[in-house]
Design a protein around this motif. Structure first.
Motif, PDB file in Angstrom:
ATOM      1  N   THR A 182      35.144  53.648  32.265  1.00  0.00           N
ATOM      2  CA  THR A 182      35.799  53.709  30.802  1.00  0.00           C
ATOM      3  C   THR A 182      37.130  54.121  30.889  1.00  0.00           C
ATOM      4  N   GLY A 183      38.073  53.188  30.419  1.00  0.00           N
ATOM      5  CA  GLY A 183      39.478  53.374  30.650  1.00  0.00           C
ATOM      6  C   GLY A 183      40.133  52.148  31.152  1.00  0.00           C
ATOM      7  N   LEU A 184      40.882  52.297  32.076  1.00  0.00           N
ATOM      8  CA  LEU A 184      41.748  51.303  32.492  1.00  0.00           C
ATOM      9  C   LEU A 184      41.661  50.741  33.918  1.00  0.00           C
ATOM     10  N   LEU A 185      41.283  49.345  34.282  1.00  0.00           N
ATOM     11  CA  LEU A 185      41.272  49.065  35.570  1.00  0.00           C
ATOM     12  C   LEU A 185      42.673  48.146  35.346  1.00  0.00           C
ATOM     13  N   VAL A 186      43.376  48.460  36.559  1.00  0.00           N
ATOM     14  CA  VAL A 186      44.882  47.642  36.908  1.00  0.00           C
ATOM     15  C   VAL A 186      44.788  47.055  37.993  1.00  0.00           C
ATOM     16  N   ALA A 187      45.237  45.910  38.166  1.00  0.00           N
ATOM     17  CA  ALA A 187      45.629  45.205  39.580  1.00  0.00           C
ATOM     18  C   ALA A 187      46.825  44.834  39.461  1.00  0.00           C
ATOM     19  N   THR A 188      47.611  45.373  40.153  1.00  0.00           N
ATOM     20  CA  THR A 188      49.304  44.892  40.336  1.00  0.00           C
ATOM     21  C   THR A 188      49.201  44.313  41.650  1.00  0.00           C
ATOM     22  N   GLU A 189      49.377  42.786  41.435  1.00  0.00           N
ATOM     23  CA  GLU A 189      49.732  41.849  42.717  1.00  0.00           C
ATOM     24  C   GLU A 189      48.445  42.307  43.549  1.00  0.00           C
ATOM     25  N   TRP A 190      47.470  41.998  42.944  1.00  0.00           N
ATOM     26  CA  TRP A 190      46.215  42.192  43.820  1.00  0.00           C
ATOM     27  C   TRP A 190      45.643  40.726  44.067  1.00  0.00           C
ATOM     28  N   LEU A 191      45.505  39.899  42.879  1.00  0.00           N
ATOM     29  CA  LEU A 191      44.869  38.888  42.979  1.00  0.00           C
ATOM     30  C   LEU A 191      45.704  37.704  43.774  1.00  0.00           C
ATOM     31  N   ASP A 192      47.114  37.885  44.037  1.00  0.00           N
ATOM     32  CA  ASP A 192      47.692  37.029  44.842  1.00  0.00           C
ATOM     33  C   ASP A 192      47.358  37.278  46.380  1.00  0.00           C
ATOM     34  N   ASN A 193      46.888  38.355  46.496  1.00  0.00           N
ATOM     35  CA  ASN A 193      46.355  38.404  47.924  1.00  0.00           C
ATOM     36  C   ASN A 193      44.946  38.369  48.453  1.00  0.00           C
ATOM     37  N   VAL A 194      43.955  37.867  47.096  1.00  0.00           N
ATOM     38  CA  VAL A 194      42.595  37.670  47.486  1.00  0.00           C
ATOM     39  C   VAL A 194      42.678  36.329  48.123  1.00  0.00           C
ATOM     40  N   PRO A 195      42.039  36.339  49.492  1.00  0.00           N
ATOM     41  CA  PRO A 195      41.943  35.062  50.228  1.00  0.00           C
ATOM     42  C   PRO A 195      41.391  33.981  49.537  1.00  0.00           C
ATOM     43  N   LEU A 196      41.786  32.616  49.836  1.00  0.00           N
ATOM     44  CA  LEU A 196      41.355  31.486  48.893  1.00  0.00           C
ATOM     45  C   LEU A 196      41.577  30.501  49.911  1.00  0.00           C
ATOM     46  N   ASP A 197      40.840  29.405  49.578  1.00  0.00           N
ATOM     47  CA  ASP A 197      41.029  28.215  50.120  1.00  0.00           C
ATOM     48  C   ASP A 197      41.900  27.032  49.799  1.00  0.00           C
ATOM     49  N   LEU A 198      42.661  26.108  50.925  1.00  0.00           N
ATOM     50  CA  LEU A 198      43.366  25.067  50.409  1.00  0.00           C
ATOM     51  C   LEU A 198      42.806  24.020  50.513  1.00  0.00           C
ATOM     52  N   ALA A 199      42.946  23.087  49.601  1.00  0.00           N
ATOM     53  CA  ALA A 199      42.388  21.648  49.681  1.00  0.00           C
ATOM     54  C   ALA A 199      43.675  20.710  50.014  1.00  0.00           C
ATOM     55  N   VAL A 200      43.167  19.558  50.366  1.00  0.00           N
ATOM     56  CA  VAL A 200      44.074  18.355  50.475  1.00  0.00           C
ATOM     57  C   VAL A 200      43.427  17.093  50.237  1.00  0.00           C
ATOM     58  N   PRO A 201      43.946  15.980  49.541  1.00  0.00           N
ATOM     59  CA  PRO A 201      43.280  14.931  49.138  1.00  0.00           C
ATOM     60  C   PRO A 201      43.410  13.895  50.380  1.00  0.00           C
ATOM     61  N   THR A 202      42.325  13.289  50.718  1.00  0.00           N
ATOM     62  CA  THR A 202      42.491  12.338  51.743  1.00  0.00           C
ATOM     63  C   THR A 202      41.924  11.085  51.443  1.00  0.00           C
ATOM     64  N   GLY A 203      41.865  10.027  52.085  1.00  0.00           N
ATOM     65  CA  GLY A 203      41.184   8.670  51.933  1.00  0.00           C
ATOM     66  C   GLY A 203      39.766   9.012  51.806  1.00  0.00           C
ATOM     67  N   ASN A 204      39.063   9.867  52.252  1.00  0.00           N
ATOM     68  CA  ASN A 204      37.629  10.077  51.925  1.00  0.00           C
ATOM     69  C   ASN A 204      37.369  11.206  51.269  1.00  0.00           C
TER      70      ASN A 204
END
Length: 402
Positions: free
Chosen positions: A153-175
């Motif tokens: 009950t109150g405020l949840l604050v995330a300052t420059e947190w989401l940019d460090n949540v690990p994520l996948d990268l994807a690339v387009p290929t012929g397949n």
């Protein structure tokens, strides 16, 4: 051995000896809004105070800082709350004696600016969420946990947190689309297995691109220096599985896991608001090729996920906001940091030059404060942050008003 970027980032940032769990923490490597100026904490404290009033001055009022670094923001907010309580107490004590000489208990007469009889400093519960060990000397009033608590009950604050949540990268290929793999030791990248249906659907909706198609083989690209008729240079590209042969399409940072992280954070708020402050982009202007970068010691470095540097990528803010709404939050507000800070009382105006003659010390302090706000609101720097404010069970439109 090459692994998916999500796994490499997770290990490099949060594994044993990872960048964020060892050493001096973020402040030792790059400058965030929290570290840049007290003006940032002061603006957030005004947001906290307004939210506190809209919630009816609950006990306790939670402030949960996700990705808290070494607790710097919570320390600043605790100090501001104590100062406010001291000022309110002094004001109440000065007016406790009425005109008839009778003494009225000050604590029973809330002021118009703070109708609650109990100051926020006595009701606030400060919680840092961080994977790193609790810093030595952190005051006991700040809780230290490694997972977001629920029933906030109150405020949840995330300052420059989401940019460090690990994520996948994807690339387009012929397949079709494939995950981008990386060697954690060298940073060398190669295309890997096909995307899951969930990640493919996320790209189609939130990061739309032309559909990848097989390129001509071999593909010849021509680069012109423009310095003469013989300056053309032809480059023969034989990309693995057609990866580099799909022209006009860059690699994509798949934000689905960040949406899940933000949705989970919003779900932990029972009443109040969740605020994410981060560098980000919107569906209509996703950066071609993405934003993956590395930082160490105040300088940008290649994003090699070996644990020696911060590895970060900007946030798909609209996608995260939609995920927060689906998790139970209300319609979100998305504004730039400059707009948000000015709305919350930060003043970047220079003091009048005449003050330098009448009160030089005050002029110097005011000039320094204005310079700090200017840094926080500079669109080429920290002012490039976006504020994603998501309500839960409360109307928040007055919070951003002057």
């Amino acid at each position: 051995m090459p692994v998916r970027w999500r796994d490499a980032m997770s290990q490099a940032l949060y594994g044993p000896g990872g960048f964020f769990v060892s050493g001096p923490g973020p402040a030792g490597h790059f400058r965030t809004s929290v570290h840049a100026s007290q003006a940032f904490a002061s603006a957030l404290f005004r947001l906290v105070s307004r939210l506190d009033a809209d919630l009816g001055f609950p006990t306790p009022f939670h402030v949960v800082d996700v990705g808290a670094g070494r607790g710097e923001l919570l320390l600043a907010l605790a100090g501001l709350a104590r100062s406010e309580a001291s000022e309110a107490g002094a004001e109440a004590a000065g007016s406790a004696v009425g005109g008839s000489g009778e003494t009225t208990p000050a604590a029973t007469r809330p002021s118009p600016s703070r109708p609650s009889a109990v100051p926020l400093a006595h009701r606030v519960r400060l919680t840092a969420v961080e994977k790193a060990p609790r810093p030595d000397g952190l005051p006991a009033e700040i809780d230290w946990v490694d997972e977001i608590p629920d029933r906030i009950t109150g405020l949840l604050v995330a300052t420059e947190w989401l940019d460090n949540v690990p994520l996948d990268l994807a690339v387009p290929t012929g397949n079709g689309w494939r995950y981008l793999l990386v060697d954690p030791k060298t940073g060398k990248e190669t295309p890997g297995e096909p995307l899951t249906p969930e990640d493919t659907a996320w790209i189609a909706h939130w990061w739309p691109t032309p559909p990848p198609a097989p390129p001509p083989a071999p593909l010849i690209k021509k680069f012109t220096s423009g310095k003469g008729p013989d300056s053309d240079v032809s480059l023969l590209i034989n990309g693995a599985d057609g990866w580099v042969g799909v022209e006009g399409i860059g690699r994509v940072e798949v934000g689905r896991v960040r949406d899940e992280a933000w949705g989970g954070a919003v779900r932990c708020v029972e009443r109040g608001a969740a605020l994410a402050v981060d560098y980000g982009h919107l569906r209509g202007g996703r950066p071609v090729g993405g934003t993956l970068a590395g930082y160490r010691g105040g300088r940008q470095v290649p994003p090699v996920p070996d644990g020696s540097c911060d590895v970060t990528a900007h946030v798909a803010m609209d996608s995260a906001g939609a995920a927060g709404a689906a998790a139970g939050g209300g319609a979100y507000t998305l504004v730039g940091q400059r707009e948000a800070l000015l709305a919350l009382g930060a003043d970047g105006g220079r003091p009048p030059l005449s003050l330098a003659a009448t009160d030089p010390a005050r002029y110097v302090r005011a000039l320094a404060a204005a310079s700090a706000v200017a840094e926080l609101t500079d669109p080429a720097g920290l002012g490039g942050h976006q504020w994603l404010l998501q309500p839960v069970g409360v109307t928040i439109h007055p919070l951003m008003a002057r």
